[in-house]
Design an enzyme around this catalytic site. Structure first.
Site, mmCIF file in Angstrom:
data_model
loop_
_atom_site.group_PDB
_atom_site.id
_atom_site.type_symbol
_atom_site.label_atom_id
_atom_site.label_comp_id
_atom_site.label_asym_id
_atom_site.label_seq_id
_atom_site.Cartn_x
_atom_site.Cartn_y
_atom_site.Cartn_z
ATOM 1 N N ASP A 45 0.843 -1.201 0.000
ATOM 2 C CA ASP A 45 0.000 0.000 0.000
ATOM 3 C C ASP A 45 0.878 1.252 0.000
ATOM 4 O O ASP A 45 0.532 2.269 -0.596
ATOM 5 C CB ASP A 45 -0.915 0.011 1.231
ATOM 6 C CG ASP A 45 -2.097 -0.940 1.059
ATOM 7 O OD1 ASP A 45 -2.538 -1.149 -0.080
ATOM 8 O OD2 ASP A 45 -2.582 -1.477 2.080
ATOM 9 N N ASN A 122 -4.074 9.040 2.169
ATOM 10 C CA ASN A 122 -4.364 8.445 3.484
ATOM 11 C C ASN A 122 -4.778 9.498 4.509
ATOM 12 O O ASN A 122 -5.881 9.466 5.014
ATOM 13 C CB ASN A 122 -3.133 7.732 4.048
ATOM 14 C CG ASN A 122 -3.065 6.265 3.650
ATOM 15 O OD1 ASN A 122 -4.000 5.735 3.063
ATOM 16 N ND2 ASN A 122 -1.960 5.615 3.967
ATOM 17 N N ASP A 150 -0.745 15.758 21.685
ATOM 18 C CA ASP A 150 0.369 15.494 20.769
ATOM 19 C C ASP A 150 0.060 15.928 19.344
ATOM 20 O O ASP A 150 0.955 16.357 18.616
ATOM 21 C CB ASP A 150 0.697 13.995 20.755
ATOM 22 C CG ASP A 150 1.485 13.579 21.985
ATOM 23 O OD1 ASP A 150 1.720 14.441 22.850
ATOM 24 O OD2 ASP A 150 1.858 12.386 22.077
ATOM 25 N N LYS A 165 -6.482 4.504 12.179
ATOM 26 C CA LYS A 165 -6.993 3.363 12.956
ATOM 27 C C LYS A 165 -6.113 3.104 14.183
ATOM 28 O O LYS A 165 -6.606 2.760 15.251
ATOM 29 C CB LYS A 165 -7.067 2.111 12.075
ATOM 30 C CG LYS A 165 -7.653 0.916 12.804
ATOM 31 C CD LYS A 165 -7.824 -0.273 11.898
ATOM 32 C CE LYS A 165 -8.453 -1.421 12.670
ATOM 33 N NZ LYS A 165 -7.675 -1.823 13.853
HETATM 34 P P1 NAP Z 1 5.473 2.509 6.470
HETATM 35 O O1 NAP Z 1 5.766 2.963 7.863
HETATM 36 O O2 NAP Z 1 6.544 1.835 5.686
HETATM 37 O O3 NAP Z 1 4.168 1.545 6.438
HETATM 38 C C1 NAP Z 1 3.136 1.681 7.294
HETATM 39 C C2 NAP Z 1 2.148 0.524 7.139
HETATM 40 O O4 NAP Z 1 0.878 1.097 6.811
HETATM 41 C C3 NAP Z 1 2.470 -0.503 6.060
HETATM 42 O O5 NAP Z 1 2.210 -1.783 6.596
HETATM 43 C C4 NAP Z 1 1.485 -0.173 4.963
HETATM 44 O O6 NAP Z 1 1.084 -1.299 4.211
HETATM 45 C C5 NAP Z 1 0.307 0.294 5.772
HETATM 46 N N1 NAP Z 1 -0.671 1.123 5.061
HETATM 47 C C6 NAP Z 1 -0.448 2.178 4.237
HETATM 48 N N2 NAP Z 1 -1.620 2.663 3.808
HETATM 49 C C7 NAP Z 1 -2.593 1.889 4.354
HETATM 50 C C8 NAP Z 1 -4.000 1.899 4.292
HETATM 51 N N3 NAP Z 1 -4.666 2.830 3.577
HETATM 52 N N4 NAP Z 1 -4.693 0.979 4.994
HETATM 53 C C9 NAP Z 1 -4.052 0.053 5.742
HETATM 54 N N5 NAP Z 1 -2.719 -0.015 5.840
HETATM 55 C C10 NAP Z 1 -2.002 0.897 5.161
HETATM 56 O O7 NAP Z 1 4.990 3.798 5.665
HETATM 57 P P2 NAP Z 1 4.612 3.948 4.148
HETATM 58 O O8 NAP Z 1 4.591 2.606 3.504
HETATM 59 O O9 NAP Z 1 5.428 5.037 3.573
HETATM 60 O O10 NAP Z 1 3.107 4.475 4.288
HETATM 61 C C11 NAP Z 1 2.815 5.701 4.889
HETATM 62 C C12 NAP Z 1 1.565 5.472 5.674
HETATM 63 O O11 NAP Z 1 1.874 4.637 6.757
HETATM 64 C C13 NAP Z 1 0.983 6.722 6.292
HETATM 65 O O12 NAP Z 1 0.085 7.351 5.418
HETATM 66 C C14 NAP Z 1 0.328 6.200 7.550
HETATM 67 O O13 NAP Z 1 -1.071 6.004 7.364
HETATM 68 C C15 NAP Z 1 0.955 4.846 7.772
HETATM 69 N N6 NAP Z 1 1.617 4.825 9.080
HETATM 70 C C16 NAP Z 1 0.979 4.192 10.078
HETATM 71 C C17 NAP Z 1 1.532 4.213 11.357
HETATM 72 C C18 NAP Z 1 0.790 3.540 12.464
HETATM 73 O O14 NAP Z 1 -0.210 2.877 12.180
HETATM 74 N N7 NAP Z 1 1.229 3.720 13.703
HETATM 75 C C19 NAP Z 1 2.742 4.861 11.611
HETATM 76 C C20 NAP Z 1 3.363 5.489 10.548
HETATM 77 C C21 NAP Z 1 2.784 5.471 9.275
HETATM 78 P P3 NAP Z 1 2.051 -2.045 3.168
HETATM 79 O O15 NAP Z 1 2.924 -2.921 4.001
HETATM 80 O O16 NAP Z 1 1.107 -2.796 2.305
HETATM 81 O O17 NAP Z 1 2.832 -0.995 2.427
#
Ligand code: NAP
Length: 268
Positions: A45, A122, A150, A165
């Protein structure tokens, strides 16, 4: 049809992307990176997010397809072992697509007075790490609350399964025309009070944040981060642009959610 294959740097993704490119070329597709009709992202993703931002100025004519080199993702309908099936689907393409809402953020900087407009697939977050973030929150023209904590996150429906989420946001069906405001560690006591639950807004409403006069802000837009600029205000709306996916088959959204977050179906 002009096709672009967009891969992440991982070995397995590059291998799948090479295989896909060869197959597409040998079946008569034109490979085009400047102005493609279809962008196929190969990775996860996160890779689709990168492909989206690379082509964010061409959303009126591009359809996206996601191939996942791991599990099934939220933006990725195809698995790496289905490359041949995907090429057949592209050969039989009738222009099928489904579109989802995007978030528009306009950031007005306090130092120069300039306003930058960006799109998020996102979410957008405003945070402060060294000290408490203080910002007034307006819905349309109306003052809603004074936030201390924060940070705040505003997400799209498809982004509701990502960072939003993890901080307690609801999962939204991607066809809803809505955006969600979620708090990150709000301070709530007798002095400071926020709603303390996610807020979901329709497409005819907008959000305005007016943060306090300081410059150590961190703003994230999907995978991008910018830091240390004083922000006068941030306005959030559902964008007029939408992201379009070429949809050759349908995975029921709640099955995807169940598969990603619960894992095995156990009925009582
Ligand atoms: P990353 O830190 O390498 O990946 C974050 C995770 O979020 C990966 O497992 C990715 O899936 C998953 N993801 C991305 N978009 C998603 C969606 N719409 N629904 C469900 N899961 C999703 O960062 P990145 O790959 O550059 O992606 C950036 C995104 O990561 C941000 O937009 C943010 O939403 C998310 N993120 C989440 C957290 C958290 O949940 N604590 C922290 C930092 C960032 P894949 O493995 O398939 O790529």
């Amino acid at each position: 049809m002009k096709v672009m294959v967009f891969s992440n740097d991982g070995n397995s993704s590059r291998h799948v992307a090479d295989r896909l490119t060869k197959k597409l070329t040998s079946t008569g597709f034109i490979m085009e990176s400047e102005r493609p009709d279809v962008v196929i992202s190969v990775g996860g993703d996160g890779t689709l997010l990168s492909a989206f931002h690379k082509y964010a100025t061409q959303l009126d004519h591009i359809r996206f397809i996601g191939v996942h080199t791991g599990h099934l993702g939220f933006y990725t309908d195809w698995r790496d072992f289905e490359v041949e099936d995907l090429v057949v689907a592209l050969q039989e393409d009738m222009g099928q697509s489904i579109s989802y809402p995007l978030l528009e953020v306009k950031i007005k900087y306090a130092d120069t007075g300039e306003t930058q407009r960006q799109l998020a697939l996102n979410e957008v977050t405003l945070r402060r790490y060294a000290a408490t973030l203080r910002t007034d929150v307006y819905i349309k023209e109306n003052f809603f609350e004074s936030f201390r904590g924060d940070g705040l996150c505003v997400s799209t429906p498809t982004g509701s399964t990502a960072y939003s989420k993890s901080i307690g946001g609801a999962v939204l069906h991607p066809q809803l025309d809505a955006m969600q405001l979620t708090e990150i560690a709000s301070i709530n006591n007798r002095v400071y009070r926020t709603l303390s639950s996610p807020v979901i807004l329709p497409s005819n409403e907008w959000l305005l944040l007016k943060p306090s006069k300081t410059s150590d802000y961190v703003v994230t837009i999907d995978q991008f981060t910018s830091k240390d600029r004083p922000i006068a205000e941030m306005q959030f709306k559902i964008a007029k642009e939408r992201i379009q996916f070429a949809r050759y088959r349908h995975t029921y959204f709640w099955d995807r959610v169940e598969d990603a977050f619960i894992g095995s179906k156990h009925e009582i």
